[in-house]
Design an enzyme around this catalytic site. Sequence first.
Site, PDB file in Angstrom:
ATOM      1  N   ARG A  35       0.869  -1.176   0.000  1.00 22.80           N
ATOM      2  CA  ARG A  35       0.000   0.000   0.000  1.00 22.80           C
ATOM      3  C   ARG A  35       0.906   1.226   0.000  1.00 22.80           C
ATOM      4  NH1 ARG A  35      -1.219   2.552   4.568  1.00 22.80           N
ATOM      5  NH2 ARG A  35      -1.557   0.788   5.957  1.00 22.80           N
TER       6      ARG A  35
ATOM      7  N   HIS B 148      -3.567   4.175   4.831  1.00 26.68           N
ATOM      8  CA  HIS B 148      -4.669   3.216   4.981  1.00 26.68           C
ATOM      9  C   HIS B 148      -5.975   3.885   4.571  1.00 26.68           C
ATOM     10  CE1 HIS B 148      -7.628   0.550   6.711  1.00 26.68           C
ATOM     11  NE2 HIS B 148      -8.012   1.498   7.535  1.00 26.68           N
TER      12      HIS B 148
ATOM     13  N   TYR C 200       4.694   5.880  11.044  1.00 31.94           N
ATOM     14  CA  TYR C 200       4.984   4.493  11.374  1.00 31.94           C
ATOM     15  C   TYR C 200       5.884   3.763  10.380  1.00 31.94           C
ATOM     16  CZ  TYR C 200       0.794   3.770   8.397  1.00 31.94           C
ATOM     17  OH  TYR C 200      -0.130   3.785   7.385  1.00 31.94           O
TER      18      TYR C 200
END
Lengths: 390, 324
Positions: A279, A283, A292
């Site tokens: 990805r 998200h 992160y």
Amino acid sequence: MGAEHLPTSEFDIEELEQSMTSSDPADAPEMVQLLASDGTLREDVQYGPYAAHLDGEALRGLYRDMFLVRRFDQEAVALQRQGQLVMWPPLLGQEAAQIGSGTALQANDYVFPTYREHGVALTRGLELSALLKLFRGVSSGGWDPREKNFHLYTLVLAAQTLHAVGYAMGLQRDSEDGVSVAYFGDGASSEGDVHESMVFAASNQSPVVFFCQNNHWAISVPTEVQSRIPLSNRASGYGFPGIRVDGNDVVAVHAVMRWALEHARSGRGPVLIEAFTYRMSAHTTADDPTKYRLSAEEDAWKEKDPLKRLERYLRSSNTADDSFFEQVEVQGDELAAKVRAEVLAMTGPEMVQSFNNVYADPHPLVAEELAWHREYEAGFADADEAGENN
Amino acid sequence: MANMTIAKAITAGLRETMKNNPKSMLMGEDIGALGGVYRVTEGLQAEFGKTRVVDTPLAESGIIGTAIGLAFRGYRPICEIQFDGFVFPGFNQITTQLAKIHARSSGDLSAPVVIRIPYGGGIGSIEHHSESPEALFAHTAGLRIITPSNPHDAYWMIQQAVESNDPVIVFEPKRRYWLKGEVDTESPGQDAFSAKVVREGTDATIVAYGPLVPVALAAAQAAEDDGNSVEVIDLRSISPIDFDTITTSVRKTGHLIVTHEAPTFGGVGGEIAARISERAFFSLEAPVLRVGGFHMPYPVAKVEEHYLPDIDRLLEALDRSLAY
């Protein structure tokens, strides 16, 4: 086990990866790849034949679909940033996994998506703007699932995998040759429903393909926290084939999916496909990947971009030239403009529809509350009228 | 007319459903050769085959979730959950998926799944085998919930549940499975989603359902011996609740007691008390009282008789109500 044996931090990926590879490298499955990152084709005795039918026109079609859904996705992100959508789950980076698998399906196959399968929706012929109704807040669905055999998006992770198996059990009972396909992600693979769905599918030998897009991140938590082994390896524990495919290779995904569908269609039971992809965006638009993960990781995956590699092949093999790519760009902009116009025209449904759809048969409590609501609303209308008359 | 137990009435009702509706099918753990832990499906697999009476893997979410998928293909699955306390692994599928699919799809899809749950205490069992979780489901829009209290209703209500185009949970009062009674197989009498006055009276109304209907009737008989005339309503349907029948009764009697085995806090009794207070405030001569379980996990079998509402507790509540 003492605390010294625990990973030093929640996201100490290096340590987790080390523990995975140090178990037994022989267990690591090979990854099916037919089109390398540099745009060159590879031989594959088992799956190569399942891509042999892809002629120049078909390959250009795969590129066009990937390009169009990426352009659609960009437009949706822009619409969200402009406050026209409440949120949006981007598919950037996963175009090959979705277009490759979706184009392998037949009309009578039925897709149970999660909430990011915009590319699969495109291959089913869905009007893409319908996907945006959920994210604009005007519907909890947005389309009739039966029209294109593409189910509604499901936000509760993995719930749809069981629906897919139940649907497949129905196909078996109806002696239909359709296949039910459950899409889910690496994060959802931790949910109990995925386990139960695989138990039921294996136990019934149902015609279902589990298509897991391992995009490496469940919001902010890496795959390594979901699984100590490659996800495709889990299939053998249930007693059906598991295949890991390069999810950024549209040709390989298409071939592997065709094999899996044929396997399921011919009565040999379920298959798990793990599309190994990434990805590249957030998200959802509510999330910030810079918190992160490292940009170096994102940069490494950019090199594996599914569109770039197919473009390299199309150009090097003289299957497509500048005019093709320019034409696709124009189509993309047209699609984006159409989607934008359709989204801006979307208004909320009448509240009465929410009352009408709770139950299929009449229900006295809903009828009572609707009657109250109507009277309450009418009170405002009367007041407005009185105000105007003054 | 036939005389049979509640358990056998459900078996007979299921058999009729399976005969009349080729898309209906049974799913659950141990329901095939064994006939279910309560033998309610006994003989049905032999009669209808393994594709229509399905012994599933041991997984409640799997049972409900695959039933939903089957319903999307036009099937009418009837799922058996072995015991009340075991429904929770399937709670997610029931509340987030099954209950909402009609609304989420703007009416394009429905999932007419029936879920049978033997429920309630009084059988001297161990934990998770005696619970009454109906309020947890009643709070979720999109579900219908019914509970028969006698063989006639058991025979017909299961068939009406399968005919419904909405998902229906049938809570079966397991300690009454062996209660015998007449079943009129010619006529259902009334709709499954309505209440019934099962004893007429003029001084007070008791609303009960499922396992407590016989208790309420016995309390009413005892009250009559003391000179009080008590009306008893068998609620039958927990969602929707037939408030019209209760309101009519309360307008006549002025006193209302609601009883169920589930804990009173947040229970169905509270909902009835509130609605009746709104609808019939000026007819009420006393606050609506509830007689139910305590705010605790269902206790161990050796003390369950102190937990379950009984005739004495109903009579105590009746005394309190009539004293206003």
